[in-house]
Write a protein that holds these residues in place. Structure first.
Motif, PDB file in Angstrom:
ATOM      1  N   GLY A 113       0.834  -1.114  -0.086  1.00 20.91           N
ATOM      2  CA  GLY A 113      -0.121   0.287   0.014  1.00 20.91           C
ATOM      3  C   GLY A 113       0.937   1.328  -0.073  1.00 20.91           C
ATOM      4  N   SER A 114       0.317   2.198   0.519  1.00 25.11           N
ATOM      5  CA  SER A 114       0.894   3.695   0.508  1.00 25.11           C
ATOM      6  C   SER A 114       0.588   4.392   1.764  1.00 25.11           C
TER       7      SER A 114
ATOM      8  N   ILE B  66       6.989   3.249  -1.774  1.00 24.33           N
ATOM      9  CA  ILE B  66       6.838   4.379  -2.524  1.00 24.33           C
ATOM     10  C   ILE B  66       7.452   4.427  -4.102  1.00 24.33           C
ATOM     11  N   SER B  67       7.573   3.072  -4.483  1.00 23.89           N
ATOM     12  CA  SER B  67       8.328   3.014  -5.678  1.00 23.89           C
ATOM     13  C   SER B  67       7.541   2.074  -6.737  1.00 23.89           C
TER      14      SER B  67
ATOM     15  N   GLY C 298      14.148  16.427  -7.254  1.00 23.06           N
ATOM     16  CA  GLY C 298      13.759  15.345  -6.239  1.00 23.06           C
ATOM     17  C   GLY C 298      12.744  14.663  -6.658  1.00 23.06           C
ATOM     18  N   MET C 299      12.601  13.181  -6.710  1.00 26.23           N
ATOM     19  CA  MET C 299      11.355  12.467  -7.134  1.00 26.23           C
ATOM     20  C   MET C 299      11.406  11.025  -6.615  1.00 26.23           C
ATOM     21  N   ASN C 300      10.153  10.593  -6.505  1.00 23.75           N
ATOM     22  CA  ASN C 300       9.898   9.253  -5.749  1.00 23.75           C
ATOM     23  C   ASN C 300      10.741   8.251  -6.391  1.00 23.75           C
ATOM     24  N   THR C 301      11.266   7.895  -7.592  1.00 23.99           N
ATOM     25  CA  THR C 301      12.010   6.835  -7.751  1.00 23.99           C
ATOM     26  C   THR C 301      12.551   7.294  -9.413  1.00 23.99           C
ATOM     27  N   LEU C 302      13.548   6.550  -9.557  1.00 23.81           N
ATOM     28  CA  LEU C 302      14.237   6.903 -10.994  1.00 23.81           C
ATOM     29  C   LEU C 302      13.788   5.890 -12.270  1.00 23.81           C
TER      30      LEU C 302
ATOM     31  N   LEU D 286      17.284  12.922  -8.289  1.00 26.75           N
ATOM     32  CA  LEU D 286      17.386  12.136  -6.887  1.00 26.75           C
ATOM     33  C   LEU D 286      16.243  11.626  -6.390  1.00 26.75           C
ATOM     34  N   VAL D 287      16.173  10.639  -5.891  1.00 28.41           N
ATOM     35  CA  VAL D 287      15.222   9.748  -5.033  1.00 28.41           C
ATOM     36  C   VAL D 287      14.925  10.380  -3.740  1.00 28.41           C
ATOM     37  N   VAL D 288      13.590  10.997  -3.617  1.00 28.48           N
ATOM     38  CA  VAL D 288      13.290  11.545  -2.289  1.00 28.48           C
ATOM     39  C   VAL D 288      12.006  10.820  -2.234  1.00 28.48           C
TER      40      VAL D 288
END
Length: 327
Positions: free
Chosen positions: A36-37, A65-66, A136-140, A165-167
């Motif tokens: 889930g999230s 988160i990914s 900054g983003m949740n995944t690459l 960058l992953v954040v």
């Protein structure tokens, strides 16, 4: 984390599935393991609460988160289904994972979109200003990086000159305000919460780039589908019904329902941001999957060298066979 780190994950998933570990939880199962999230409600969770999953139950095993990690977990049998950006689905399948997209679950429209935001006083005003900047983003290798690449390429800027960058999503706004990153990718309720606080401004959004489109789908492994067709049909149709229920129900009622779901599941999480929910952004009725929604990312992936010259049969990557919500 390197820019193409997900390719290694995809390869690992392909090896694992080749060894027969992508199985689901057994023949005829009525229980679906999933991730889930935190502080949010997924469409399957909403469908279950609405009674649309019938005798199929959801077994929450943790949060993610990914999207790429989520579908990798499904491909390797750690969960039974996962959802991700369609480009990540194509990439994982190209790496050899026997997965199939069955229903859309998120996208972009005029109410639900991902935006790239900077501080109000930032000198960044255009694509040219992003050279050397941290985004900054949740995944690459997924949705946000694809949008960034498209935005830069349209302006003639080399994406390699930026630093994605992953954040974690819950930390992205704070990272921007503390100048740890130059640009923050914010979507949905987290975006609206940040905008309400003020002090940030939009650079661009995915909706402005591509218009309305379904961006991500839920997938099962081919093996799981073969072993559990009735369960998959119940799940897909239930999610489709939940999408349509959300479209036809006043937003305040949808938010109230999701707020109650978060409260009663008792996961020690903050669901206050749910009040900003507006739409799932799914383009097609009932989340039905269109070939274009997957094929549009093949050229992007190939241009990044992430398909290793492999031809991808898009028609084999998705099915609407199990969706009982009509087109």
């Amino acid at each position: 984390m390197k820019r193409r780190a997900f390719l290694a994950l995809a390869g690992a998933a392909a090896v694992s599935t080749a060894c027969g570990t992508a199985s689901g939880s057994g023949s005829g199962t009525k229980t679906l393991r999933y991730q889930g999230s935190a502080g949010a409600v997924t469409l399957p969770e909403l469908a279950a609460d609405l009674g649309y999953l019938g005798d199929v139950t959801l077994d929450w095993v943790g949060n993610t988160i990914s999207g790429p990690q989520d579908i990798q977990s499904a491909a390797t049998g750690q969960t039974d289904f996962g959802g991700a950006f369609n480009g990540a689905v194509v990439k994982l399948a190209a790496a050899g994972a026997p997965i199939k997209a069955v229903v859309g679950y998120y996208g972009s429209d005029d109410r639900a979109y991902n935006g790239f935001y900077v501080q109000e006083n930032s000198p960044i005003r255009s694509a040219a200003d992003l050279a050397g900047k941290k985004i900054g983003m949740n995944t690459l290798g997924a949705h946000s990086e694809a949008m960034l690449d498209i935005y830069l390429q349209r302006a003639g800027v080399d994406p390699k000159k930026t630093e994605p960058l992953v954040v974690p999503p819950v930390n992205t706004e704070q990272s921007l305000r503390q100048s740890q990153i130059d640009v923050a990718v914010l979507g949905g309720i987290l975006r609206d919460k940040a905008l309400q606080t003020g002090g940030i401004r939009k650079l661009f959004t995915d909706f402005e780039l591509l218009g309305p489109f379904t961006a991500g789908t839920y997938v099962f492994t081919d093996r799981f589908i073969k072993q559990n067709p009735d369960t998959v049909r119940t799940f897909v149709t239930g999610v489709g019904k939940a999408i349509e229920w959300s479209r036809s129900t006043p937003t305040a009622q949808v938010v109230d329902r999701m707020t109650r779901i978060v409260a009663k599941r008792k996961r020690n999480e903050d669901g206050s941001a749910l009040k900003f929910w507006k739409s799932w952004g799914v383009a097609e009725k009932g989340g039905r999957v269109s070939e274009h929604e997957l094929s549009m990312w093949v050229d992007w992936l190939a241009g990044r060298g992430e398909l290793a010259n492999k031809k991808v049969d898009i028609s084999s990557l998705y099915t609407n066979e199990f969706n009982g919500v009509g087109p």
